[in-house]
Design a protein around this motif. Structure first.
Motif, PDB file in Angstrom:
ATOM      1  N   GLY A   1      -8.164  -7.339  -2.418  1.00 14.02           N
ATOM      2  CA  GLY A   1      -8.973  -8.534  -2.196  1.00 14.02           C
ATOM      3  C   GLY A   1     -10.039  -8.390  -1.129  1.00 14.02           C
ATOM      4  N   ASN A   2      -9.825  -7.518  -0.166  1.00 14.34           N
ATOM      5  CA  ASN A   2     -10.800  -7.324   0.910  1.00 14.34           C
ATOM      6  C   ASN A   2     -11.333  -5.896   0.839  1.00 14.34           C
ATOM      7  OD1 ASN A   2      -8.659  -9.428   1.974  1.00 14.34           O
ATOM      8  ND2 ASN A   2     -10.624  -9.868   2.907  1.00 14.34           N
ATOM      9  N   LYS A   3     -12.632  -5.774   0.892  1.00 15.28           N
ATOM     10  CA  LYS A   3     -13.275  -4.458   0.770  1.00 15.28           C
ATOM     11  C   LYS A   3     -13.430  -3.755   2.111  1.00 15.28           C
ATOM     12  CE  LYS A   3     -13.855  -5.180  -3.600  1.00 15.28           C
ATOM     13  NZ  LYS A   3     -12.644  -5.004  -4.354  1.00 15.28           N
ATOM     14  N   THR A   4     -13.556  -4.524   3.197  1.00 22.20           N
ATOM     15  CA  THR A   4     -13.746  -3.929   4.515  1.00 22.20           C
ATOM     16  C   THR A   4     -12.928  -4.703   5.541  1.00 22.20           C
ATOM     17  OG1 THR A   4     -15.651  -5.347   4.985  1.00 22.20           O
ATOM     18  CG2 THR A   4     -16.122  -3.210   3.969  1.00 22.20           C
ATOM     19  N   GLY A   5     -12.819  -4.111   6.714  1.00 20.75           N
ATOM     20  CA  GLY A   5     -12.175  -4.793   7.835  1.00 20.75           C
ATOM     21  C   GLY A   5     -10.678  -4.589   7.892  1.00 20.75           C
ATOM     22  N   PRO A   6     -10.029  -5.264   8.848  1.00 19.90           N
ATOM     23  CA  PRO A   6      -8.591  -5.079   9.072  1.00 19.90           C
ATOM     24  C   PRO A   6      -7.734  -5.451   7.866  1.00 19.90           C
ATOM     25  CG  PRO A   6      -9.573  -6.438  10.811  1.00 19.90           C
ATOM     26  CD  PRO A   6     -10.633  -6.162   9.806  1.00 19.90           C
ATOM     27  N   ARG A   7      -8.110  -6.502   7.137  1.00 25.38           N
ATOM     28  CA  ARG A   7      -7.307  -6.881   5.965  1.00 25.38           C
ATOM     29  C   ARG A   7      -7.382  -5.812   4.884  1.00 25.38           C
ATOM     30  NH1 ARG A   7      -8.094 -13.040   4.781  1.00 25.38           N
ATOM     31  NH2 ARG A   7      -6.784 -13.678   6.477  1.00 25.38           N
ATOM     32  N   ALA A   8      -8.538  -5.182   4.728  1.00 26.87           N
ATOM     33  CA  ALA A   8      -8.678  -4.110   3.734  1.00 26.87           C
ATOM     34  C   ALA A   8      -7.762  -2.941   4.098  1.00 26.87           C
ATOM     35  CB  ALA A   8     -10.138  -3.654   3.643  1.00 26.87           C
ATOM     36  N   ALA A   9      -7.702  -2.592   5.367  1.00 26.81           N
ATOM     37  CA  ALA A   9      -6.824  -1.510   5.813  1.00 26.81           C
ATOM     38  C   ALA A   9      -5.361  -1.883   5.581  1.00 26.81           C
ATOM     39  CB  ALA A   9      -7.076  -1.208   7.293  1.00 26.81           C
ATOM     40  N   TYR A  10      -5.019  -3.128   5.840  1.00 22.88           N
ATOM     41  CA  TYR A  10      -3.654  -3.602   5.622  1.00 22.88           C
ATOM     42  C   TYR A  10      -3.301  -3.542   4.134  1.00 22.88           C
ATOM     43  CZ  TYR A  10       0.483  -6.612   6.107  1.00 22.88           C
ATOM     44  OH  TYR A  10       1.752  -7.114   6.084  1.00 22.88           O
TER      45      TYR A  10
ATOM     46  N   MET B   1       2.568   1.707   0.255  1.00 25.92           N
ATOM     47  CA  MET B   1       4.000   1.410   0.301  1.00 25.92           C
ATOM     48  C   MET B   1       4.531   1.146  -1.104  1.00 25.92           C
ATOM     49  SD  MET B   1       6.424   1.281   2.483  1.00 25.92           S
ATOM     50  CE  MET B   1       8.150   1.056   2.112  1.00 25.92           C
ATOM     51  N   ALA B   2       3.762   0.458  -1.923  1.00 27.81           N
ATOM     52  CA  ALA B   2       4.176   0.195  -3.304  1.00 27.81           C
ATOM     53  C   ALA B   2       4.332   1.511  -4.064  1.00 27.81           C
ATOM     54  CB  ALA B   2       3.168  -0.711  -4.000  1.00 27.81           C
ATOM     55  N   LYS B   3       3.432   2.429  -3.830  1.00 22.65           N
ATOM     56  CA  LYS B   3       3.526   3.744  -4.484  1.00 22.65           C
ATOM     57  C   LYS B   3       4.799   4.468  -4.040  1.00 22.65           C
ATOM     58  CE  LYS B   3       0.757   7.840  -5.392  1.00 22.65           C
ATOM     59  NZ  LYS B   3      -0.510   8.533  -5.136  1.00 22.65           N
ATOM     60  N   LEU B   4       5.097   4.411  -2.746  1.00 21.78           N
ATOM     61  CA  LEU B   4       6.320   5.027  -2.217  1.00 21.78           C
ATOM     62  C   LEU B   4       7.564   4.391  -2.839  1.00 21.78           C
ATOM     63  CD1 LEU B   4       7.679   6.927  -0.096  1.00 21.78           C
ATOM     64  CD2 LEU B   4       7.581   4.993   1.494  1.00 21.78           C
ATOM     65  N   MET B   5       7.543   3.083  -3.046  1.00 23.24           N
ATOM     66  CA  MET B   5       8.693   2.362  -3.595  1.00 23.24           C
ATOM     67  C   MET B   5       8.855   2.593  -5.095  1.00 23.24           C
ATOM     68  SD  MET B   5       8.366  -1.246  -1.544  1.00 23.24           S
ATOM     69  CE  MET B   5       9.892  -1.948  -2.179  1.00 23.24           C
TER      70      MET B   5
ATOM     71  N   GLU C   1      -0.413 -11.644   8.894  1.00 27.45           N
ATOM     72  CA  GLU C   1       0.311 -12.812   9.391  1.00 27.45           C
ATOM     73  C   GLU C   1       1.332 -13.343   8.396  1.00 27.45           C
ATOM     74  OE1 GLU C   1      -3.540 -14.450   7.614  1.00 27.45           O
ATOM     75  OE2 GLU C   1      -3.001 -12.736   8.845  1.00 27.45           O
ATOM     76  N   LYS C   2       1.216 -12.959   7.133  1.00 29.19           N
ATOM     77  CA  LYS C   2       2.186 -13.391   6.116  1.00 29.19           C
ATOM     78  C   LYS C   2       3.376 -12.423   6.020  1.00 29.19           C
ATOM     79  CE  LYS C   2      -0.185 -16.908   4.413  1.00 29.19           C
ATOM     80  NZ  LYS C   2       0.314 -18.243   4.243  1.00 29.19           N
ATOM     81  N   GLY C   3       3.194 -11.170   6.435  1.00 26.49           N
ATOM     82  CA  GLY C   3       4.296 -10.218   6.499  1.00 26.49           C
ATOM     83  C   GLY C   3       4.718  -9.511   5.222  1.00 26.49           C
ATOM     84  N   PRO C   4       3.864  -9.377   4.200  1.00 34.68           N
ATOM     85  CA  PRO C   4       4.332  -8.698   2.988  1.00 34.68           C
ATOM     86  C   PRO C   4       4.668  -7.220   3.198  1.00 34.68           C
ATOM     87  CG  PRO C   4       1.977  -9.096   2.847  1.00 34.68           C
ATOM     88  CD  PRO C   4       2.486  -9.839   4.065  1.00 34.68           C
ATOM     89  N   LEU C   5       3.967  -6.535   4.078  1.00 37.44           N
ATOM     90  CA  LEU C   5       4.262  -5.118   4.310  1.00 37.44           C
ATOM     91  C   LEU C   5       5.656  -4.968   4.925  1.00 37.44           C
ATOM     92  CD1 LEU C   5       3.356  -2.201   4.132  1.00 37.44           C
ATOM     93  CD2 LEU C   5       2.223  -2.489   6.354  1.00 37.44           C
ATOM     94  N   GLU C   6       5.987  -5.840   5.867  1.00 38.37           N
ATOM     95  CA  GLU C   6       7.327  -5.790   6.470  1.00 38.37           C
ATOM     96  C   GLU C   6       8.402  -6.088   5.434  1.00 38.37           C
ATOM     97  OE1 GLU C   6       4.403  -6.417   9.723  1.00 38.37           O
ATOM     98  OE2 GLU C   6       4.656  -7.259   7.737  1.00 38.37           O
ATOM     99  N   LEU C   7       8.123  -7.010   4.528  1.00 36.87           N
ATOM    100  CA  LEU C   7       9.066  -7.304   3.452  1.00 36.87           C
ATOM    101  C   LEU C   7       9.252  -6.070   2.578  1.00 36.87           C
ATOM    102  CD1 LEU C   7      10.838  -9.213   1.783  1.00 36.87           C
ATOM    103  CD2 LEU C   7       8.752  -9.964   0.610  1.00 36.87           C
TER     104      LEU C   7
END
Length: 186
Positions: free
Chosen positions: A148-157, A164-168, A118-124
Motif C-alpha cells: 500500500g505504501n511505495k516509500t517511507g517507513p510504512r513501505a519498509a514495514y 515474514m510471510a515468505k518465511l512462514m 502501530e497495529k502490530g501485524p508483524l509482531e502477530l
C-alpha cells in the motif's frame, strides 16, 4: 476554503460538526468557525500539537481515550465503541475456507487492518511463526495491502511483512485489500 464553503451550505452553525479522524481538518474548521460546536472522532493516534482550547474527542477504545487524554489534557474525551450492523452478518454470504486453501480442521487467526507498525501485524506474524515452530499448527490470514505504501517507513514495514510471510510459507496467507463494504464476508 472548501471546508468553510461546505459548512456554510450546510448551515453548520446550527449543528454540531463531527470531524472524522483528521486533526488538520478539525483545526481548519475551528479557525473558520471559532464558536462552532465541534467533535473530533478519532480512530488512531495522530499529532495533536495543533489542538488548542477546549476540544471534545470521541474514541472507540479506552486505549485511545487514555492516549488522547494524556496528549491533550484540556480535552473532554469520551469512549463510543464502534457499532456493528448485525443485518450484514445474517445474510450468510461468506468467504469459504476453500477460497483461501484452508481445511475445516485448520486453526485460523485472522488479522484485518492497515499494515502499519502501530497495529502490530508483524509482531502477530512473528508470534504465530514462533508458535508453529513450537509445534502448534496455526494458519494466519492477513487482510490488508502489503504494498500500500511505495516509500517511507510504512513501505519498509510492509516489506518486512512480505518477507515474514515468505518465511512462514503456507502458514501465512496475504489476501490483500478487501473493500470495507465486503469485510463482513470475511
Amino acid at each position: 476554503g472548501r471546508l468553510a464553503r461546505r459548512a456554510r451550505r450546510l448551515r453548520a452553525g446550527e449543528q454540531t460538526l463531527i470531524v472524522h479522524n483528521a486533526v488538520h481538518l478539525y483545526t481548519a474548521a475551528a479557525r473558520h468557525y471559532p464558536k462552532q460546536d465541534m467533535i473530533l472522532h478519532m480512530h488512531n493516534m495522530q499529532d495533536t500539537s495543533s489542538l488548542t482550547g477546549t476540544v471534545r474527542i470521541i474514541a472507540p477504545s479506552q486505549f485511545l481515550a487514555r492516549w488522547y487524554q494524556e496528549k491533550v489534557p484540556h480535552a473532554d474525551v469520551k469512549v463510543v465503541p464502534n457499532g456493528i450492523d448485525v443485518d450484514l452478518y445474517t445474510s450468510g454470504d461468506r468467504w469459504s475456507r476453500e477460497q483461501l486453501g484452508l481445511a475445516d480442521s485448520d486453526t485460523v487467526i485472522l488479522y484485518a487492518g492497515r499494515l502499519s507498525p502501530e497495529k502490530g501485524p508483524l509482531e502477530l506474524m512473528q508470534a504465530v511463526h514462533h508458535l508453529n515452530q513450537s509445534g502448534q499448527q496455526l494458519k494466519l490470514v492477513i487482510i490488508g495491502d502489503p504494498r500500500g505504501n511505495k516509500t517511507g517507513p510504512r513501505a519498509a514495514y510492509q516489506k518486512q511483512i512480505r518477507e515474514m510471510a515468505k518465511l512462514m510459507g503456507g502458514n501465512c496467507i496475504l489476501v490483500g485489500s478487501v473493500a470495507p463494504a465486503e469485510m463482513h464476508k470475511v
